[in-house]
Scaffold this active site. Structure first.
Site, PDB file in Angstrom:
ATOM      1  N   ASP A 179      21.307 -11.483   8.148  1.00 39.58           N
ATOM      2  CA  ASP A 179      21.632 -12.907   8.155  1.00 39.58           C
ATOM      3  C   ASP A 179      20.933 -13.610   9.328  1.00 39.58           C
ATOM      4  OD1 ASP A 179      22.891 -15.169   7.277  1.00 39.58           O
ATOM      5  OD2 ASP A 179      24.913 -14.531   7.782  1.00 39.58           O
ATOM      6  N   TYR A 222      29.361  -4.583   7.985  1.00 34.38           N
ATOM      7  CA  TYR A 222      30.493  -4.468   7.058  1.00 34.38           C
ATOM      8  C   TYR A 222      30.923  -3.023   6.786  1.00 34.38           C
ATOM      9  CZ  TYR A 222      30.780  -9.478   6.026  1.00 34.38           C
ATOM     10  OH  TYR A 222      30.971 -10.844   6.106  1.00 34.38           O
TER      11      TYR A 222
HETATM   12  P1  ADP Z   1      26.418  -6.471   6.209  1.00 40.08           P
HETATM   13  O1  ADP Z   1      27.131  -7.470   7.098  1.00 40.08           O
HETATM   14  O2  ADP Z   1      26.452  -6.870   4.739  1.00 40.08           O
HETATM   15  O3  ADP Z   1      26.854  -5.077   6.457  1.00 40.08           O
HETATM   16  P2  ADP Z   1      23.995  -6.286   7.862  1.00 40.08           P
HETATM   17  O4  ADP Z   1      22.993  -7.371   7.977  1.00 40.08           O
HETATM   18  O5  ADP Z   1      24.859  -6.005   9.049  1.00 40.08           O
HETATM   19  O6  ADP Z   1      24.866  -6.634   6.555  1.00 40.08           O
HETATM   20  O7  ADP Z   1      23.272  -4.926   7.487  1.00 40.08           O
HETATM   21  C1  ADP Z   1      22.855  -4.569   6.201  1.00 40.08           C
HETATM   22  C2  ADP Z   1      21.683  -3.616   6.298  1.00 40.08           C
HETATM   23  O8  ADP Z   1      20.499  -4.363   6.571  1.00 40.08           O
HETATM   24  C3  ADP Z   1      21.754  -2.569   7.396  1.00 40.08           C
HETATM   25  O9  ADP Z   1      21.221  -1.350   6.867  1.00 40.08           O
HETATM   26  C4  ADP Z   1      20.829  -3.120   8.475  1.00 40.08           C
HETATM   27  O10 ADP Z   1      20.250  -2.085   9.258  1.00 40.08           O
HETATM   28  C5  ADP Z   1      19.762  -3.761   7.625  1.00 40.08           C
HETATM   29  N1  ADP Z   1      18.899  -4.789   8.270  1.00 40.08           N
HETATM   30  C6  ADP Z   1      19.062  -5.451   9.437  1.00 40.08           C
HETATM   31  N2  ADP Z   1      18.038  -6.313   9.647  1.00 40.08           N
HETATM   32  C7  ADP Z   1      17.206  -6.187   8.577  1.00 40.08           C
HETATM   33  C8  ADP Z   1      15.959  -6.785   8.189  1.00 40.08           C
HETATM   34  N3  ADP Z   1      15.365  -7.700   8.949  1.00 40.08           N
HETATM   35  N4  ADP Z   1      15.394  -6.397   7.020  1.00 40.08           N
HETATM   36  C9  ADP Z   1      15.989  -5.485   6.219  1.00 40.08           C
HETATM   37  N5  ADP Z   1      17.157  -4.884   6.526  1.00 40.08           N
HETATM   38  C10 ADP Z   1      17.747  -5.223   7.686  1.00 40.08           C
END
Ligand code: ADP
Length: 188
Positions: A45, A136
């Site tokens: 996000d 999450y």
């Molecule tokens: P959630 O809150 O739904 O758990 P997160 O953003 O915390 O979502 O993490 C979801 C996944 O995305 C994790 O595996 C994290 O390492 C990964 N992630 C973080 N930044 C990026 C990025 N720029 N591109 C792709 N995946 C990412």
């Protein structure tokens, strides 16, 4: 031996996994693992809002003032701002609470609703992060199974409008989990 299945064809759609950064993808849409406030946050996000610029948050605010917070499992679409992708599809995955609170269905719904929006908006390609497996706390092996399984089921049922569905996985462990999930699917 480590499984290295990275691609399957579902009808005319190419479904594949890569290790990388979702903000750099040139698919028509990238999916944001958002939260219900749509006001940005950490992880994917934060990265999407930083790279895409303020136009994305502007549209998110309009959406929330129109329809309120985005419920878990639902999805909405905004501009991609400065991203290569033309659109961002924001969806909210479930917070992991042990697995008995409907988490698998809610996670499947987040993928389905995002895919449905992509098809409705006549897109050809879409990139997903690993929804819910960061902040999450959804166990990545289980989430990978739901993610890949839901996408394949959707593509088998739906009209063959999408050419490409990509899972963009950030780290080795997540990539390996999605690769295993694809392998299991191929072996079925
Ligand atoms: P959630 O809150 O739904 O758990 P997160 O953003 O915390 O979502 O993490 C979801 C996944 O995305 C994790 O595996 C994290 O390492 C990964 N992630 C973080 N930044 C990026 C990025 N720029 N591109 C792709 N995946 C990412």
């Amino acid at each position: 031996m480590e499984n290295r299945v990275t691609e399957v064809a579902v009808g005319s759609t190419r479904l594949h996994i890569i290790q990388g950064d979702i903000t750099k993808q040139g698919t028509d849409a990238v999916v944001n693992a958002a939260n219900s406030s749509l006001m940005g946050g950490g992880g994917v996000d934060g990265a999407i809002h930083r790279a895409g610029g303020p136009a994305i948050l502007e549209e998110c605010k309009e959406i929330v003032s129109r329809q309120g917070r985005l419920p878990t499992g639902k999805a909405v679409i905004t501009t991609g701002g400065n991203l290569r992708a033309r659109y961002v599809i924001h969806t909210v995955g479930p917070v992991w609470r042990g697995g008995g609170k409907g988490e698998p269905d809610l996670l499947a719904s987040a993928y389905q609703e995002s895919l449905r929006l992509a098809v409705e908006n006549k897109m050809h390609s879409i990139s997903f992060p690993s929804i819910s497996t960061g902040i999450y706390g959804y166990p990545v092996e289980r989430a990978a199974e739901v993610a890949v399984g839901t996408a394949v089921t959707f593509l088998r049922q739906g009209p063959a409008a999408l050419e490409e569905v990509v899972f963009v996985l950030f780290d080795n462990k997540t990539f390996a989990a999605y690769s295993r999930a694809l392998q299991e699917l191929v072996e079925k």
